[in-house]
Design an enzyme around this catalytic site. Structure first.
Site, PDB file in Angstrom:
ATOM      1  N   ASP A  34       6.415   1.416  -5.277  1.00  0.00           N
ATOM      2  CA  ASP A  34       7.213   0.233  -4.910  1.00  0.00           C
ATOM      3  C   ASP A  34       8.529   0.101  -5.675  1.00  0.00           C
ATOM      4  OD1 ASP A  34       5.049  -0.352  -3.308  1.00  0.00           O
ATOM      5  OD2 ASP A  34       4.699  -2.365  -4.085  1.00  0.00           O
ATOM      6  N   CYS A  71       2.469   2.428   1.125  1.00  0.00           N
ATOM      7  CA  CYS A  71       1.945   3.413   0.195  1.00  0.00           C
ATOM      8  C   CYS A  71       1.115   4.556   0.786  1.00  0.00           C
ATOM      9  CB  CYS A  71       1.111   2.624  -0.803  1.00  0.00           C
ATOM     10  SG  CYS A  71       0.114   3.597  -1.843  1.00  0.00           S
ATOM     11  N   HIS A 127      -5.171   6.295  -3.716  1.00  0.00           N
ATOM     12  CA  HIS A 127      -4.925   5.513  -2.496  1.00  0.00           C
ATOM     13  C   HIS A 127      -4.926   6.327  -1.203  1.00  0.00           C
ATOM     14  CE1 HIS A 127      -3.316   1.246  -1.515  1.00  0.00           C
ATOM     15  NE2 HIS A 127      -4.513   1.509  -1.022  1.00  0.00           N
ATOM     16  N   HIS A 211       4.225  -1.406  -9.088  1.00  0.00           N
ATOM     17  CA  HIS A 211       3.553  -2.251  -8.096  1.00  0.00           C
ATOM     18  C   HIS A 211       3.069  -3.550  -8.756  1.00  0.00           C
ATOM     19  CE1 HIS A 211       0.787  -3.367  -4.899  1.00  0.00           C
ATOM     20  NE2 HIS A 211       1.151  -2.309  -4.190  1.00  0.00           N
ATOM     21  N   ASP A 269       7.358   5.636  -3.360  1.00  0.00           N
ATOM     22  CA  ASP A 269       6.525   5.803  -2.154  1.00  0.00           C
ATOM     23  C   ASP A 269       7.023   4.931  -1.007  1.00  0.00           C
ATOM     24  OD1 ASP A 269       5.761   3.381  -3.344  1.00  0.00           O
ATOM     25  OD2 ASP A 269       3.661   3.606  -2.804  1.00  0.00           O
ATOM     26  N   LYS A 287      10.025  -3.347   1.155  1.00  0.00           N
ATOM     27  CA  LYS A 287       8.747  -2.702   1.426  1.00  0.00           C
ATOM     28  C   LYS A 287       8.114  -3.256   2.703  1.00  0.00           C
ATOM     29  CE  LYS A 287       4.116  -2.115  -0.422  1.00  0.00           C
ATOM     30  NZ  LYS A 287       3.170  -2.340  -1.519  1.00  0.00           N
TER      31      LYS A 287
END
Ligand SMILES: *[C@@H]1O[C@H](CO)[C@@H](O)[C@H](O)[C@H]1NC(C)=O
Ligand SMILES: *[C@@H]1O[C@H](CO)[C@@H](O)[C@H](O)[C@H]1NC(C)=O
Ligand SMILES: *[C@@H]1O[C@H](CO)[C@@H](O)[C@H](O)[C@H]1NC(C)=O
Ligand SMILES: *[C@@H]1O[C@H](CO)[C@@H](O)[C@H](O)[C@H]1NC(C)=O
Ligand SMILES: *[C@@H]1O[C@H](CO)[C@@H](O)[C@H](O)[C@H]1NC(C)=O
Length: 482
Positions: A34, A71, A127, A211, A269, A287
């Site tokens: 982020d 992400c 993730h 993040h 990302d 984002k």
């Protein structure tokens, strides 16, 4: 002098030096989570990132390097070279309770690198799913893993959504209360120190930083007493803590004597999360939007093989390109059926990018809001449908603004049927919608978007599964329920 038998067969007719220069580089692939366009010192001097700035200026800042709006889809692309919309991962990120992961029939980058003799290590955030062991890092090409399976966890308690989430390889680890950035930095340094340098190393370093939740030791926020908004101050401290970790890891490479033989790739990302003090100014949006603020990455490459320094490279790169590009830098060849393009020669020599178009995302998952898609061809970008929440131009001090205002003014239904066309060469910050002026260009881009849309794999976004509950696994989010 060591050579790597598995890398390249040096013909006796080839000059000795050529064989030596073909030695595969060590590769450090750093992912910030982020991090916004305007959140590094080399773009915004208010942000203290001396180590990142130095590395970026010692190589090439990538000015047109794109990622997915969130992400999981980006990480899937980094690992596989496939677009998320062909992987069923186009809709948001994987929740801890969802029985899904990056498709198991995909070969991950570290699996290919192992075939070339690399030692492979992942440190930080995964993730990409964990509901069975086959989904997890040490089953997908990494010799070691140190970090967490989910996203958005607490930096001190190392837990998320009611479960602890931290592993050393497969073994659950309890938090000690130490800030996670220190843990990752120390692990990376010790792996480098212990490494047998005759073997090439691939270190994938997806930081938890920066993040949300916004957390950092005071030492770092104290560097920003001139910043009045608390969330932005904390966020900037988090960026600086990550920068310090990168400095420490760089130092470890130097101490080991392998810094000059290491290719370093750095990328976010997705764009900065406006709601959590990330900043993408002057780009539009943040984002989770298809605007440039959500998708145009802060990124650079430096080190082994990169011939330019102190240079801004404007060729188009997309997240799907990293898998074949890194593989190529390592001396391998990727499967020709990937969405990603091997851009190693372009990056190495700063020559023209091999890419002229890409898909930002195609996500039909929620028909009630119409879904969204966007494509870029050359200078033009078409957004078809809902671009996502937070569609404005937010200055660094413009944080904690009223979310509801944004929702009610420009984000709801009337917007969803709309198409927007931008010329990113003339208007990189997406101020002027050209869709009415150039219906011919809209038509052309729309038809190419349809071509891709026909290849979509429906989003694999299952309902939460009760059997995921950490209480069944000693309090840890754990594999074994899918
Ligand atoms: C993986 O499996 C999916 C679904 O079965 C299929 O659509 C896709 O083509 C496969 N991909 C690869 C790389 O084998
Ligand atoms: C983690 O801490 C709990 C107590 O809170 C303890 O029961 C458990 O054994 C510890 N687990 C590990 C892996 O250290
Ligand atoms: C970097 O290394 C120094 C010296 O060992 C240490 O004090 C500091 O905490 C480290 N920083 C990070 C972010 O790991
Ligand atoms: C690494 O490269 C730099 C810049 O070219 C050079 O000054 C330095 O001596 C090199 N270090 C080693 C250990 O080769
Ligand atoms: C990089 O992108 C920025 C923002 O769009 C632009 O102002 C700048 O001119 C670009 N730099 C190069 C070298 O293309």
């Amino acid at each position: 002098m060591e050579t790597f038998a598995s890398f390249i067969t040096c013909s006796i007719f080839v000059h000795f030096l050529l064989c030596v220069s073909a030695k595969p580089p060590h590769i450090l692939f750093i992912v910030a989570d982020d991090l916004g366009w305007n959140d590094v010192g080399f773009r915004n001097p208010d942000v203290l990132t001396p180590n990142i700035d130095k590395l970026a200026r010692s190589g090439m800042i990538l000015n047109s390097s794109y990622v997915m709006p969130v992400c999981t889809p980006s990480r899937n692309s980094f690992m596989t070279g496939h677009y998320a919309f062909k992987s069923g991962l186009q809709h948001l990120a994987i929740n801890p309770q969802q029985a899904t992961c990056a498709p198991l029939n995909y070969t991950f980058l570290p699996q290919k690198l192992k075939e070339l003799g690399y030692a492979t290590h992942a440190i930080g955030k995964w993730h990409l799913g964990f509901c069975k062991w086959e989904c997890t890092p040490t089953y997908r090409g990494f010799d070691t893993f140190f970090g967490f399976y989910n996203g958005q966890e607490d930096y001190y308690t190392l837990s998320v959504a009611g479960g602890k989430d931290f592993r050393d390889n497969k073994v659950p680890v309890n938090a000690t209360g130490e800030y996670s950035t220190f843990l990752y930095s120390r692990r990376a340094e010790s792996i480098i120190k212990e490494h047998d340098a005759s073997k090439p190393i691939y270190m994938y370093l997806p930081f938890q930083s920066v993040h949300a939740p916004l957390q950092v030791p005071n030492r770092y926020t104290d560097m920003y007493t001139n910043v009045h908004t608390k969330s932005r101050r904390t966020y900037m401290g988090m960026v600086t803590a990550m920068d310090e970790a990168i400095g420490n890891i760089t130092k470890a490479l130097k101490t080991k004597g392998i810094f000059n033989d290491t290719l370093i790739i750095f990328t976010t990302d997705n764009g900065g999360a406006v709601k959590f003090a990330g900043n993408n100014y002057p780009l539009r949006g943040g984002k989770a939007t298809l605007f440039e603020g959500g998708t145009r990455a802060t990124a650079f490459v430096t080190g082994a093989g990169i011939q330019k320094f102190n240079y801004e490279y404007s060729g188009l790169i997309h997240a799907v390109d990293w898998m074949p590009t890194v593989l190529s830098a390592a001396g391998g060849t990727a499967d020709s059926k990937l969405d990603g393009i091997d851009q190693w020669d372009s990056l190495r020599t700063a020559r023209e990018s091999k890419r002229n178009e890409f898909i930002y995302n195609i996500d039909d998952f929620r028909p009630e809001i119409g879904g969204h898609a966007a494509i870029r061809i050359g200078d033009y970008k078409l957004i078809d449908g809902y671009p996502g929440l937070h569609q404005g131009w937010y200055k660094p001090d413009h944080v904690g603004y009223d979310l509801n205002e944004d929702v009610s003014t420009n984000c709801m239904r009337p917007f969803f049927d709309k198409m927007m066309l931008f010329n990113l060469q003339d208007d990189p910050n997406e101020h002027v919608d050209l869709s009415r002026k150039h219906p011919d260009i809209v038509k052309k881009l729309k038809s190419r978007l349809e071509y891709y849309h026909n290849q979509i794999v429906p989003a694999n976004f299952p309902k939460n599964s009760a059997s995921s509950a950490p209480t069944s696994y000693g309090g840890f989010w754990s594999p074994g329920w899918c």
